[in-house]
Scaffold this motif. Structure first.
Motif, PDB file in Angstrom:
ATOM      1  N   ILE A 200       0.732  -1.245  -0.029  1.00 24.50           N
ATOM      2  CA  ILE A 200       0.206  -0.135   0.014  1.00 24.50           C
ATOM      3  C   ILE A 200       0.797   1.182  -0.023  1.00 24.50           C
ATOM      4  CG2 ILE A 200      -1.680   1.229   1.323  1.00 24.50           C
ATOM      5  CD1 ILE A 200      -3.092  -1.246   0.372  1.00 24.50           C
ATOM      6  N   ILE A 201       0.482   2.082  -0.850  1.00 20.96           N
ATOM      7  CA  ILE A 201       1.415   3.370  -0.880  1.00 20.96           C
ATOM      8  C   ILE A 201       0.227   4.649  -0.602  1.00 20.96           C
ATOM      9  CG2 ILE A 201       2.650   5.062  -2.589  1.00 20.96           C
ATOM     10  CD1 ILE A 201       2.907   2.313  -4.342  1.00 20.96           C
ATOM     11  N   LEU A 202       0.883   5.374   0.207  1.00 19.30           N
ATOM     12  CA  LEU A 202      -0.111   6.348   0.794  1.00 19.30           C
ATOM     13  C   LEU A 202       0.046   7.598   0.004  1.00 19.30           C
ATOM     14  CD1 LEU A 202      -1.891   7.990   3.063  1.00 19.30           C
ATOM     15  CD2 LEU A 202       0.223   8.482   4.056  1.00 19.30           C
ATOM     16  N   ARG A 203      -1.146   8.215  -0.561  1.00 20.50           N
ATOM     17  CA  ARG A 203      -0.968   9.457  -1.447  1.00 20.50           C
ATOM     18  C   ARG A 203      -1.519  10.485  -0.292  1.00 20.50           C
ATOM     19  NH1 ARG A 203      -4.962  11.381  -5.917  1.00 20.50           N
ATOM     20  NH2 ARG A 203      -6.307  11.539  -4.398  1.00 20.50           N
ATOM     21  N   ASN A 204      -2.521  10.705   0.132  1.00 20.63           N
ATOM     22  CA  ASN A 204      -3.141  11.758   0.855  1.00 20.63           C
ATOM     23  C   ASN A 204      -3.389  11.232   2.388  1.00 20.63           C
ATOM     24  OD1 ASN A 204      -2.586  14.058  -0.809  1.00 20.63           O
ATOM     25  ND2 ASN A 204      -4.764  13.428  -1.788  1.00 20.63           N
ATOM     26  N   TYR A 205      -3.337  11.867   3.445  1.00 21.81           N
ATOM     27  CA  TYR A 205      -3.754  11.739   4.920  1.00 21.81           C
ATOM     28  C   TYR A 205      -4.686  12.898   5.171  1.00 21.81           C
ATOM     29  CZ  TYR A 205      -3.912  11.005   9.846  1.00 21.81           C
ATOM     30  OH  TYR A 205      -4.200  10.817  11.103  1.00 21.81           O
ATOM     31  N   SER A 206      -5.730  12.543   5.600  1.00 17.77           N
ATOM     32  CA  SER A 206      -6.436  13.750   6.401  1.00 17.77           C
ATOM     33  C   SER A 206      -6.992  13.049   7.734  1.00 17.77           C
ATOM     34  CB  SER A 206      -7.666  14.242   5.477  1.00 17.77           C
ATOM     35  OG  SER A 206      -8.408  12.959   5.147  1.00 17.77           O
ATOM     36  N   ASP A 207      -7.376  13.964   8.558  1.00 15.63           N
ATOM     37  CA  ASP A 207      -7.982  13.474   9.911  1.00 15.63           C
ATOM     38  C   ASP A 207      -8.976  14.317  10.431  1.00 15.63           C
ATOM     39  OD1 ASP A 207      -6.550  15.135  11.639  1.00 15.63           O
ATOM     40  OD2 ASP A 207      -4.844  13.760  11.554  1.00 15.63           O
ATOM     41  N   LYS A 208      -9.790  13.943  11.255  1.00 13.43           N
ATOM     42  CA  LYS A 208     -10.536  14.873  12.089  1.00 13.43           C
ATOM     43  C   LYS A 208     -10.316  14.413  13.512  1.00 13.43           C
ATOM     44  CE  LYS A 208     -14.992  12.701  11.412  1.00 13.43           C
ATOM     45  NZ  LYS A 208     -16.450  12.888  11.033  1.00 13.43           N
ATOM     46  N   ILE A 209     -10.615  15.418  14.396  1.00 11.08           N
ATOM     47  CA  ILE A 209     -10.480  15.061  15.499  1.00 11.08           C
ATOM     48  C   ILE A 209     -11.895  15.273  16.316  1.00 11.08           C
ATOM     49  CG2 ILE A 209      -9.860  16.126  17.713  1.00 11.08           C
ATOM     50  CD1 ILE A 209      -6.985  16.407  16.532  1.00 11.08           C
ATOM     51  N   ILE A 210     -12.282  14.152  17.214  1.00 11.70           N
ATOM     52  CA  ILE A 210     -13.651  14.206  17.805  1.00 11.70           C
ATOM     53  C   ILE A 210     -13.244  14.613  19.314  1.00 11.70           C
ATOM     54  CG2 ILE A 210     -15.378  12.727  18.461  1.00 11.70           C
ATOM     55  CD1 ILE A 210     -14.941  12.823  15.454  1.00 11.70           C
ATOM     56  N   MET A 211     -13.677  15.827  19.418  1.00 13.29           N
ATOM     57  CA  MET A 211     -13.758  16.273  20.727  1.00 13.29           C
ATOM     58  C   MET A 211     -14.686  15.626  21.679  1.00 13.29           C
ATOM     59  SD  MET A 211     -11.090  18.463  21.025  1.00 13.29           S
ATOM     60  CE  MET A 211     -11.499  19.641  22.415  1.00 13.29           C
ATOM     61  N   PRO A 212     -14.347  15.589  23.014  1.00 12.49           N
ATOM     62  CA  PRO A 212     -15.222  15.125  23.797  1.00 12.49           C
ATOM     63  C   PRO A 212     -16.532  16.013  23.953  1.00 12.49           C
ATOM     64  CG  PRO A 212     -13.004  15.636  25.014  1.00 12.49           C
ATOM     65  CD  PRO A 212     -13.125  16.238  23.711  1.00 12.49           C
ATOM     66  N   GLU A 213     -17.469  15.185  24.061  1.00 14.10           N
ATOM     67  CA  GLU A 213     -18.866  15.883  24.190  1.00 14.10           C
ATOM     68  C   GLU A 213     -18.970  16.990  25.125  1.00 14.10           C
ATOM     69  OE1 GLU A 213     -22.311  13.289  24.662  1.00 14.10           O
ATOM     70  OE2 GLU A 213     -21.340  11.753  23.640  1.00 14.10           O
ATOM     71  N   ASN A 214     -19.648  17.973  24.715  1.00 10.44           N
ATOM     72  CA  ASN A 214     -19.582  19.128  25.537  1.00 10.44           C
ATOM     73  C   ASN A 214     -20.572  19.104  26.856  1.00 10.44           C
ATOM     74  OD1 ASN A 214     -18.674  21.767  26.224  1.00 10.44           O
ATOM     75  ND2 ASN A 214     -20.517  22.808  24.961  1.00 10.44           N
ATOM     76  N   ASN A 215     -20.007  18.445  27.747  1.00  9.71           N
ATOM     77  CA  ASN A 215     -21.080  18.400  28.958  1.00  9.71           C
ATOM     78  C   ASN A 215     -20.060  17.793  30.109  1.00  9.71           C
ATOM     79  OD1 ASN A 215     -20.566  15.273  29.104  1.00  9.71           O
ATOM     80  ND2 ASN A 215     -22.237  15.006  27.594  1.00  9.71           N
ATOM     81  N   LEU A 216     -20.637  17.915  31.245  1.00  6.50           N
ATOM     82  CA  LEU A 216     -19.890  17.798  32.479  1.00  6.50           C
ATOM     83  C   LEU A 216     -19.176  16.326  32.507  1.00  6.50           C
ATOM     84  CD1 LEU A 216     -19.672  20.017  35.041  1.00  6.50           C
ATOM     85  CD2 LEU A 216     -21.267  18.266  36.228  1.00  6.50           C
ATOM     86  N   LYS A 217     -19.728  15.336  32.117  1.00  8.16           N
ATOM     87  CA  LYS A 217     -19.240  14.017  32.406  1.00  8.16           C
ATOM     88  C   LYS A 217     -17.943  13.800  31.474  1.00  8.16           C
ATOM     89  CE  LYS A 217     -20.584   9.316  32.514  1.00  8.16           C
ATOM     90  NZ  LYS A 217     -20.228   8.548  31.124  1.00  8.16           N
ATOM     91  N   GLU A 218     -18.228  14.325  30.132  1.00  7.81           N
ATOM     92  CA  GLU A 218     -17.112  13.938  29.078  1.00  7.81           C
ATOM     93  C   GLU A 218     -16.116  15.065  28.934  1.00  7.81           C
ATOM     94  OE1 GLU A 218     -16.955  11.318  27.061  1.00  7.81           O
ATOM     95  OE2 GLU A 218     -18.756  10.454  28.442  1.00  7.81           O
ATOM     96  N   ASN A 219     -16.432  16.150  29.368  1.00 10.38           N
ATOM     97  CA  ASN A 219     -15.398  17.265  29.325  1.00 10.38           C
ATOM     98  C   ASN A 219     -14.757  17.506  30.324  1.00 10.38           C
ATOM     99  OD1 ASN A 219     -14.099  19.318  27.607  1.00 10.38           O
ATOM    100  ND2 ASN A 219     -16.381  19.597  26.248  1.00 10.38           N
ATOM    101  N   SER A 220     -15.157  17.373  31.626  1.00 15.81           N
ATOM    102  CA  SER A 220     -14.548  18.060  32.905  1.00 15.81           C
ATOM    103  C   SER A 220     -13.148  17.302  33.342  1.00 15.81           C
ATOM    104  CB  SER A 220     -15.617  18.172  33.997  1.00 15.81           C
ATOM    105  OG  SER A 220     -16.586  18.924  33.297  1.00 15.81           O
ATOM    106  N   VAL A 221     -12.332  18.153  33.747  1.00 13.95           N
ATOM    107  CA  VAL A 221     -11.107  17.352  34.327  1.00 13.95           C
ATOM    108  C   VAL A 221     -11.196  17.524  36.051  1.00 13.95           C
ATOM    109  CG1 VAL A 221      -8.768  17.851  34.179  1.00 13.95           C
ATOM    110  CG2 VAL A 221      -9.943  17.560  32.215  1.00 13.95           C
ATOM    111  N   GLY A 222     -10.629  16.905  36.729  1.00 12.15           N
ATOM    112  CA  GLY A 222     -10.442  17.084  38.021  1.00 12.15           C
ATOM    113  C   GLY A 222      -9.281  16.477  38.804  1.00 12.15           C
ATOM    114  N   GLY A 223      -8.908  16.801  39.910  1.00 10.43           N
ATOM    115  CA  GLY A 223      -7.914  16.232  40.654  1.00 10.43           C
ATOM    116  C   GLY A 223      -7.840  16.788  41.857  1.00 10.43           C
TER     117      GLY A 223
END
Lengths: 448, 246
Positions: A200-223
């Motif tokens: 296999i020979i690569l011509r183009n590479y593209s990606d998209k980033i899936i950010m965490p859902e915009n809610n308390l459970k998925e997006n929040s950080v604590g420590g």
């Protein structure tokens, strides 16, 4: 928008003196230039940055404190593609404004021994020197790979309760922020290799980033962190619930372009959740300063789904990140000889971008510095690091980093720095990939 | 004749006893020094440091210094700009912390750092510690020079210090130190501290100016107490890591 920022800054600067006189707002900062050129080839410029740092501080009342720090920078080269671009000052000399920190401290809130910090803040955990496995709340800022340990500020709340020599901190950051990655060759050096099926020979590479859902459970950080002193050693224990701030590919689709095996790849990337339990200590062993820091990472399992159905090979699944815990750690020490020579050494297992027990490498760093000519000159002739990817096959899996530096302090508040970054090693190692990017640098800094 | 000899002998014994009674022991002198230096319950000082190199070029630094009793001290740099915010906390049992605002971190100072220069001055971190000399040194009475006692101080066993001995000149009238010679491990004199403008503020003695001279580097640091406040009633909370970064 950026022009608008500039205007704001230009208006703000002369206003600071007035603010100080009228409202007790103290301001300070620095201006720094940073120019680097490659040693090899045509000596291309590898870095070009002019940074104005402005810090504003005020005590609105006895129990409150405000602090902010802003960078106004020009960085990189002119982005001129066509004559039409010459009308755009932003493309000729781009500037950016970045809020490093802006927070309010409230001391003794509700309880006498409770301090609260609200706003964008740097929460620097860990006792090691610049490379801290337990320092995971703020996203990494890897824009400049030679500025180890730089982090972005996080918008959040930190509460610290003090009980004698002990303190308990709790941190809540509502929204996850990804790391800033380095540009150019460094990005490739830090990225895990993506093995293509045979033929296999690569011509183009593209990606998209899936950010965490915009809610308390998925997006929040604590420590939380508990620290104190035992047997004359400072120690702390910490826990962090976060996401890995470097993205990981979890989906890849191969689209054939021709019959010769050429493909385009489109990928999806996610930020895996993780929990980190950390511990650190610092103290003295005889006259030698010693410190240690360790973090156990409990990552979320990420399955990489590779869609090869267009090639007639179906969908294949493999483990991109296992949920097996892994440990990163640092051990270090420093000493000042009676002749003023300062030495510092650290052993690191697991660099910033490395994940999973099998992928952690070992690094040994050593620095030596001495001030001479009545402290007007600081020399760091031996400032080096060794990367060991595989102890069993050292000669094919290593990198050596050598970074001598000399700093001249002609007057108070002025620094002039000359130095070099020199790397040798094998392409299989992270730093070895950068062996053709040796550079020399010149920095000038004035503090005010 | 015999009666006369007895009388003279008695007189001599009386004189000797009187002299002995008037000259306190080295231990007593040093305890008095500690009592005088650390007499205020607490001290709130604004300090100006003038660094002078061998060519006579001067640099200035400003800092605030808080002290409680004889063993807690907090120093914060106010200027120059590149040192502003650096703070230093000295606690009992040789515990010292340094706060570096650029790194947002408090760092425990290991003993090897204690004998290095404090922010480029001729004072070391050890010199900047709040101290009770009698806890750390064995004194020996050397002589009396006019109205000054001269003591030799030898570090007690187990004390981590770069000084092999100190020679200390102390005023007889108020037990205030006016000069200290610092000797290195090779028993060579390498630093001299002198104190000037000694005055009484409220009920406490203080030297408005202290000068530390590095004989080898021909460099001096003059420490001037520009503002002095005593007995402000600081609580122990002032001298904590919590307060170091404020």
């Amino acid at each position: 928008m950026k022009k608008c920022n500039l205007i704001i800054i230009v208006l703000i600067i002369p206003g600071f003196s007035l603010l100080y006189a009228e409202f007790g707002i103290d301001w300070s900062g620095y201006f720094q230039t940073d120019n680097r050129a490659l040693i090899k080839g045509e000596h291309d410029f590898s870095w070009h940055e002019y940074r104005l740092d402005l810090q504003l501080e005020a005590y609105p009342s006895t129990n409150t404190h405000f602090y902010s720090e802003v960078w106004l920078r020009t960085i990189g080269n002119s982005n001129i593609q066509a004559s039409s671009d010459l009308y755009d000052k932003e493309k000729i000399t781009s500037t950016n404004l970045y809020f490093k920190e802006a927070y309010l401290d409230i001391y003794g809130l509700i309880l006498k021994d409770l301090d609260v910090r609200i706003g964008r803040q740097r929460i620097a955990w860990g006792t090691a020197d610049k490379l801290n496995p337990t320092d995971n709340l703020n996203p990494d800022d890897l824009e400049d790979m030679w500025d180890f340990g730089r982090h972005l500020g996080s918008d959040g709340l930190k509460a610290t309760y003090y009980l004698g020599d002990y303190e308990l901190s709790a941190v809540f950051i509502p929204k996850f922020t990804p790391a800033v990655l380095p540009a150019g060759d460094w990005a490739a050096a830090l990225s895990p290799s993506f093995d293509l099926p045979e033929g296999i020979i690569l011509r183009n590479y593209s990606d998209k980033i899936i950010m965490p859902e915009n809610n308390l459970k998925e997006n929040s950080v604590g420590g939380a962190k508990f620290s104190g002193n035992l047997f004359n050693y400072d120690f702390s224990l910490s826990y962090v619930y976060d996401r890995d701030d470097l993205p990981l590919i979890n989906k890849a689709s191969f689209t054939p372009i021709d019959t010769f095996g050429t493909v385009d790849i489109s990928a999806e990337m996610v930020y895996p959740q993780m929990q980190v339990i950390g511990a650190d200590f610092a103290g003295s062993l005889g006259d030698v300063g010693v410190w240690g820091e360790s973090a156990i990472f409990f990552p979320e399992k990420i399955i990489l789904s590779t869609d090869l159905s267009a090639l007639g090979m179906g969908i294949q699944e493999s483990i991109a990140l296992d949920d097996e815990p892994y440990i990163k750690y640092v051990l270090g020490g420093d000493y000042t000889f009676t002749n003023g020579i300062y030495v510092n050494a650290q052993y690191l297992h697991g660099f910033i971008h490395e994940r999973g027990d099998d992928n952690l490498e070992d690094y040994l760093m050593f620095g030596l510095e001495k001030k001479i000519f009545e402290d007007k000159v600081k020399i760091m002739p031996v400032n080096c690091g060794f990367e060991i990817k595989d102890f069993d096959n050292f000669k094919d899996n290593y990198a050596v980093i050598f970074s001598p530096e000399i700093t001249y302090y002609p007057y108070d508040n002025i620094e002039i720095v000359f130095g070099a970054h020199i790397i040798d090693g094998k392409d299989s190692s992270t730093f070895g990939k950068m062996k053709d990017s040796d550079d020399i640098y010149f920095k000038a800094k004035v503090s005010f | 004749m015999k009666k006369k000899t007895i009388t003279i002998t008695m007189l001599l014994i009386w004189i000797c006893v009187s002299i002995y009674a008037q000259t306190p022991t080295a231990e007593d002198i040093l305890k008095n020094v500690d009592a005088v230096v650390n007499a205020p319950k607490d001290q709130d000082l604004k300090v100006k440091l003038i660094l002078t190199d061998k060519k006579g070029k001067e640099k200035t630094r400003e800092m605030s210094m808080l002290q409680k009793g004889s063993d807690k001290r907090m120093v914060k740099f106010l200027s120059p700009a590149d040192q502003k915010g650096i703070a230093f906390l000295s606690l009992p049992d040789d515990v010292m912390y340094l706060y570096l605002p650029a790194f947002k971190k408090i760092r425990r100072i290991a003993s090897h750092v204690k004998n290095t220069k404090f922010a480029g001055t001729d004072f070391t971190y050890e010199d900047m510690e709040a101290v009770r000399y009698s806890d750390k040194y064995e004194p020996e009475f050397l002589r009396k020079e006019d109205s000054l006692f001269v003591l030799q101080l030898i570090p007690k066993e187990g004390l981590k210090t770069d000084y092999s001995k100190l020679i200390m000149w102390i005023r007889e009238d108020n037990f205030y130190i006016v000069k200290i010679e610092h000797y290195n491990k090779g028993d060579k004199l390498f630093k001299i501290m002198t104190r000037d403008k000694i005055e009484k503020i409220d009920e406490y003695w203080i030297a408005r100016e202290s000068k530390m001279q590095d004989l080898k580097a021909k460099h001096t640091t003059k420490m001037i107490f520009e503002e002095v406040k005593f007995d402000s009633g600081f609580s122990d909370d002032k001298f904590t890591k919590r307060n170091l970064k404020k």
